[in-house]
Scaffold this motif. Structure first.
Motif, PDB file in Angstrom:
ATOM      1  N   LEU A 145      -0.545   9.881   2.584  1.00  0.00           N
ATOM      2  CA  LEU A 145      -1.631   9.726   3.546  1.00  0.00           C
ATOM      3  C   LEU A 145      -2.487  10.983   3.554  1.00  0.00           C
ATOM      4  N   ASP A 146      -3.765  10.814   3.237  1.00  0.00           N
ATOM      5  CA  ASP A 146      -4.704  11.935   3.182  1.00  0.00           C
ATOM      6  C   ASP A 146      -5.686  11.804   4.339  1.00  0.00           C
ATOM      7  N   LEU A 147      -5.562  12.719   5.314  1.00  0.00           N
ATOM      8  CA  LEU A 147      -6.446  12.736   6.483  1.00  0.00           C
ATOM      9  C   LEU A 147      -7.096  14.108   6.637  1.00  0.00           C
ATOM     10  N   LEU A 173       0.832  -1.201   0.000  1.00  0.00           N
ATOM     11  CA  LEU A 173       0.000   0.000   0.000  1.00  0.00           C
ATOM     12  C   LEU A 173       0.871   1.257   0.000  1.00  0.00           C
ATOM     13  N   GLN A 174       0.646   2.132  -0.978  1.00  0.00           N
ATOM     14  CA  GLN A 174       1.398   3.372  -1.108  1.00  0.00           C
ATOM     15  C   GLN A 174       0.547   4.611  -0.842  1.00  0.00           C
ATOM     16  N   ARG A 175      -0.747   4.545  -1.175  1.00  0.00           N
ATOM     17  CA  ARG A 175      -1.626   5.713  -1.023  1.00  0.00           C
ATOM     18  C   ARG A 175      -2.865   5.305  -0.216  1.00  0.00           C
ATOM     19  N   LEU A 176      -3.112   6.050   0.875  1.00  0.00           N
ATOM     20  CA  LEU A 176      -4.270   5.790   1.726  1.00  0.00           C
ATOM     21  C   LEU A 176      -5.031   7.100   1.927  1.00  0.00           C
ATOM     22  N   HIS A 177      -6.284   7.113   1.484  1.00  0.00           N
ATOM     23  CA  HIS A 177      -7.138   8.300   1.607  1.00  0.00           C
ATOM     24  C   HIS A 177      -8.230   8.009   2.634  1.00  0.00           C
ATOM     25  N   THR A 211       6.127  10.606   2.401  1.00  0.00           N
ATOM     26  CA  THR A 211       6.608  11.692   1.542  1.00  0.00           C
ATOM     27  C   THR A 211       5.509  12.724   1.303  1.00  0.00           C
ATOM     28  N   TRP A 212       4.231  12.384   1.607  1.00  0.00           N
ATOM     29  CA  TRP A 212       3.138  13.342   1.446  1.00  0.00           C
ATOM     30  C   TRP A 212       2.113  13.087   2.527  1.00  0.00           C
ATOM     31  N   LEU A 213       1.769  14.153   3.251  1.00  0.00           N
ATOM     32  CA  LEU A 213       0.796  14.059   4.337  1.00  0.00           C
ATOM     33  C   LEU A 213      -0.145  15.247   4.247  1.00  0.00           C
ATOM     34  N   ASP A 214      -1.438  14.979   4.111  1.00  0.00           N
ATOM     35  CA  ASP A 214      -2.429  16.046   4.028  1.00  0.00           C
ATOM     36  C   ASP A 214      -3.244  16.061   5.316  1.00  0.00           C
TER      37      ASP A 214
END
Length: 396
Positions: free
Chosen positions: A197-199, A161-165, A219-222
């Motif tokens: 990770l999009d939270l 898993l690379q992208r979790l929304h 590398t990316w956190l929202d």
């Protein structure tokens, strides 16, 4: 709408897109036609406002399917055996949740029945979560789901898993007070490969040491549209009695450090009227929680300067810092933020936020000639002198 021979001669068809034709109930009739088409790999029925039952025979007998898009519908029910396509790689069900809330998606069954699944979008659905392994899953979108039924100790192992929304989660007040959202999400979905990770739009108010350790490899956190204020940040601000420690916090990419050291620091921190700038590489102490420290130092600075370059535009961390600065702009006024444009940037490379900010904040372009640079530094100094309203400086 579809006659039995409507698609005669298309036995080798691999992709079929019938999206946004507003078939309503009749859309499922199309599925009956393609059961014998073993070449069909992509079936797109998104955006048709389907209000119907989808049966086992309609979907499961198309064994060749690799992509199923049923998004933007209102499906009454899915077959209990679904997903049931042995080659399925992409399943899009977003904004297509059933009329009856008791009907949902069982994540354990989904991972078991579709071992090759790469992408799953089940936003707005009722999700039944249990311990399982999803070996091929790389992208999981569970925005707007109810999180109250996540049981402590449940582990969904997703090694790739690379992208979790998981934005705008439906969270009861009891759950919010009893459990930490970040720990619940990351302890449930176990992955060493997670990068995105999009939270956003969740009631996250603080990030402690345990949560920061879980986030360290991203590398990316929202975390936009949250109320991110830790107790330590408030204590530090109160300890300073609301007096800013820095004139400006500087956001820049490491590739532009030579310009920052050789031009910005030399002309702004030195001279007759020196200003004090905050650089994360120099002024943020190692060993502290980086997210708390960034928030603290941005709040302790009167202004924020963003050094825009191609390196900045392509860097996720620069955009994360800019989002934090954008929050101050919303709370106070546009003169909190200053753009310095090192070179022209094509519009197509700018994010929506950058394009919006270009219309609202002061933007100074770095000139090539000596007199132009003299005027540049004069303008920047004058802007740094402009006051920020005292009664709103540290609103949180």
């Amino acid at each position: 709408m579809f006659s039995p021979n409507a698609f005669d001669g298309l036995e080798n068809l691999q992709e079929l897109h019938l999206n946004y034709l507003y078939f309503n109930v009749l859309a499922t009739k199309a599925l009956d036609i393609f059961r014998a088409y073993n070449s069909l790999k992509v079936l797109n029925l998104g955006g048709n406002a389907i209000q119907d039952d989808i049966t086992h025979d309609q979907l499961c007998l198309i064994a060749s399917l690799e992509t199923i898009d049923l998004s933007e519908n209102r499906i009454y029910s899915l077959p209990q055996s679904f997903p049931c396509n042995p080659k399925l790689k992409t399943l899009l069900l977003n904004n297509s949740s059933p009329v009856w809330p008791s009907v949902g998606i069982n994540l354990v069954k989904t991972c078991h029945n579709a071992p090759t699944l790469n992408i799953l979008d089940a936003s707005s659905w009722f999700i039944q979560v249990g311990s399982c392994t999803c070996p091929k899953l790389t992208t999981l979108n569970l925005n707007e789901i109810e999180i109250w039924n996540f049981i402590a100790g449940t582990e969904v192992t997703v090694p790739n898993l690379q992208r979790l929304h998981m934005a705008n989660l439906q969270i009861s007040s009891e759950f919010m007070y009893a459990q930490n959202i970040i720990k619940t999400v990351l302890n449930t979905f176990k992955s060493q490969s997670l990068q995105f990770l999009d939270l956003h739009s969740n009631p996250i108010s603080a990030i402690g040491k345990e949560e920061a350790m879980l986030l360290v490899n991203l590398t990316w956190l929202d975390l936009s549209n949250n109320q991110l204020v830790s107790l330590s940040t408030l204590q530090n601000l109160n300890h300073e009695d609301g007096v800013p420690r820095y004139d400006a916090y500087v956001i820049y990419h490491g590739q532009d450090e030579d310009w920052v050291d050789g031009e910005l620091l030399a002309n702004i921190e030195e001279g007759e009227e020196p200003f004090r700038l905050c650089l994360k590489t120099r002024d943020i102490r190692a060993g502290r929680l980086i997210l708390n420290e960034l928030s603290l130092h941005i709040q302790r600075s009167r202004k924020v300067i963003a050094i825009l370059s191609p390196h900045f535009v392509d860097d996720n961390w620069c955009h994360f810092e800019l989002n934090m600065a954008h929050r101050r702009l919303l709370e106070e006024n546009p003169n909190v933020l200053i753009f310095i444009l090192l070179e022209e940037l094509p519009q197509r490379r700018l994010t929506l936020l950058l394009r919006q900010l270009f219309c609202r904040v002061l933007c100074l372009k770095w000139p090539a000639d000596g007199y132009g640079q003299y005027l540049f530094w004069q303008c920047l100094r004058e802007e740094l002198k402009r006051p920020v309203p005292l009664d709103r400086r540290y609103q949180i």
